[in-house]
Design an enzyme around this catalytic site. Sequence first.
Site, PDB file in Angstrom:
ATOM      1  N   ARG A  59      42.641  25.459  40.087  1.00 38.53           N
ATOM      2  CA  ARG A  59      41.977  26.656  40.613  1.00 38.53           C
ATOM      3  C   ARG A  59      42.658  27.079  41.913  1.00 38.53           C
ATOM      4  O   ARG A  59      42.838  28.259  42.189  1.00 38.53           O
ATOM      5  CB  ARG A  59      40.469  26.431  40.823  1.00 38.53           C
ATOM      6  N   TYR A 112      39.566  54.921  38.591  1.00 41.56           N
ATOM      7  CA  TYR A 112      39.428  54.175  37.341  1.00 41.56           C
ATOM      8  C   TYR A 112      37.944  53.843  37.151  1.00 41.56           C
ATOM      9  O   TYR A 112      37.275  53.399  38.089  1.00 41.56           O
ATOM     10  CB  TYR A 112      40.276  52.899  37.412  1.00 41.56           C
ATOM     11  N   ASP A 184      46.195  51.033  44.150  1.00 35.22           N
ATOM     12  CA  ASP A 184      46.194  50.531  42.779  1.00 35.22           C
ATOM     13  C   ASP A 184      47.442  51.119  42.115  1.00 35.22           C
ATOM     14  O   ASP A 184      47.496  52.302  41.812  1.00 35.22           O
ATOM     15  CB  ASP A 184      44.901  50.980  42.079  1.00 35.22           C
ATOM     16  N   LYS A 209      48.377  46.128  31.922  1.00 34.73           N
ATOM     17  CA  LYS A 209      49.024  47.370  31.527  1.00 34.73           C
ATOM     18  C   LYS A 209      50.546  47.206  31.554  1.00 34.73           C
ATOM     19  O   LYS A 209      51.066  46.401  30.813  1.00 34.73           O
ATOM     20  CB  LYS A 209      48.530  48.508  32.428  1.00 34.73           C
TER      21      LYS A 209
HETATM   22  C1  LIG Z   1      42.838  48.819  33.528  1.00 36.62           C
HETATM   23  C2  LIG Z   1      42.784  49.227  34.952  1.00 36.62           C
HETATM   24  C3  LIG Z   1      42.067  48.460  35.906  1.00 36.62           C
HETATM   25  C4  LIG Z   1      41.234  47.253  35.519  1.00 36.62           C
HETATM   26  O1  LIG Z   1      42.010  46.208  35.053  1.00 36.62           O
HETATM   27  P1  LIG Z   1      41.536  45.139  33.931  1.00 36.62           P
HETATM   28  O2  LIG Z   1      42.745  44.313  33.748  1.00 36.62           O
HETATM   29  O3  LIG Z   1      41.120  45.909  32.720  1.00 36.62           O
HETATM   30  O4  LIG Z   1      40.383  44.376  34.508  1.00 36.62           O
HETATM   31  C5  LIG Z   1      42.118  48.876  37.226  1.00 36.62           C
HETATM   32  N1  LIG Z   1      42.806  49.981  37.608  1.00 36.62           N
HETATM   33  C6  LIG Z   1      43.485  50.728  36.720  1.00 36.62           C
HETATM   34  C7  LIG Z   1      44.224  51.941  37.194  1.00 36.62           C
HETATM   35  C8  LIG Z   1      43.495  50.386  35.362  1.00 36.62           C
HETATM   36  O5  LIG Z   1      44.146  51.157  34.485  1.00 36.62           O
END
Ligand SMILES: *Cc1c(COP(=O)(O)O)cnc(C)c1O
Length: 389
Positions: A59, A112, A184, A209
């Site tokens: 962890r 998001y 982000d 992604k």
């Molecule tokens: C998918 C996404 C998230 C969240 O991520 P997860 O891996 O689904 O928890 C946050 N910000 C953006 C821009 C995203 O496309």
Amino acid sequence: MSFPPGGPDEFADGFATRAIHAGQDPDPFTGSIAVPIYQTSTYAQDVVGETRGGYDYSRAGNPTRTALEQALASLEGASHGYAFASGMAASDTLIRAMLRPGDHVIIPDDAYGGTFRLIDKICVPWGISYTATALSDLDGVRDALRTETKLIWCETPTNPLLGIADIAGLADIAGVCGAKLLVDNTFASPYLQQPIDLGADVVLHSTTKYIGGHSDIIGGALITDEDGLGEAFAFHAKSMGAIAGPFDAWLTLRGVKTLAVRMDRHCDNAEAVVDLLLAHPRVGRVYYPGLPSHPGHQVATGQMLRFGGMVSFTVAGGREEAVKVCQRTRLFILGESLGGVESLIEHPGLMTHASVAGSQLEVRDDLIRLSVGIEDVDDLLADLRDALD
Ligand SMILES: *Cc1c(COP(=O)(O)O)cnc(C)c1O
């Protein structure tokens, strides 16, 4: 912790080279070229309290995860990276590490959906307040500032309209008022956009992604060049425990190696798709930051290498026609998420953004969003033409 050997400082190489080598030296014991999957919870000690490589419990730290963390830090041009079980786990850990009850955060008015839900439904009852505003309007952001504002939460490009925020402009505003700027960077990836270089304090990723890139893991990351924030993230990651497991870290690391070539192909294909859509009589508006008509084009040109693989557009005939187009494509698979090698199509109003209907974040119902993959572009264009005609 310095295993595998070689922190980000050692890597002055180009982006694609770092994606393949940063944090990923051959295994010192066996020479294994691929970073091993250290599928272990704990580590043997030879003497009480003395670890062999700085690892005592997975962890707190795991060598496979360390390799991914060093690679991601290097790619964002920073010294500290932390890998989490999901993008949302990274977001939650960041909020606990940086905010306290009474603090105020500025978020995009097209954030998001999961981020909006985390802040609105979980952080607000905990004592955080927020203002949702268009981050493309710097005066509006200045107006939203309060003495309690501790964080500006930026996404650029945004989802699903590909809105653009001026990262350097926001960093100036945050700097003046003593707040931190988080970007982000999920939609752009570090290949197309380097927020820390533009003045951001922290970069967040859903590695689910583009970074993972193969639609086979859920993961997240936090990256910073500030030692104090790095210590806080390490402490909170260990204490809250929402860390990436060794196998997910390994798959993500495998994906990251090809990030540069994948992103170039995503951009090539997206540009061809945009050309087709612009010329199609049944298409209304096309949203892509690479278009000179896009309101954020100038800022995007200044802060992005290219404009990414996400394209949104409207079709004549409203919601009913938009839904039909989404169900008529053959190669573009109907599904949520984005950033994988395969092309995806979706109806934001009924799918990814259904939960924000009726709120400030609602999107028009004739809108279609594409995540343009890296297939042969002629096949993708033929598929879209068939679905639209
Ligand atoms: C998918 C996404 C998230 C969240 O991520 P997860 O891996 O689904 O928890 C946050 N910000 C953006 C821009 C995203 O496309």
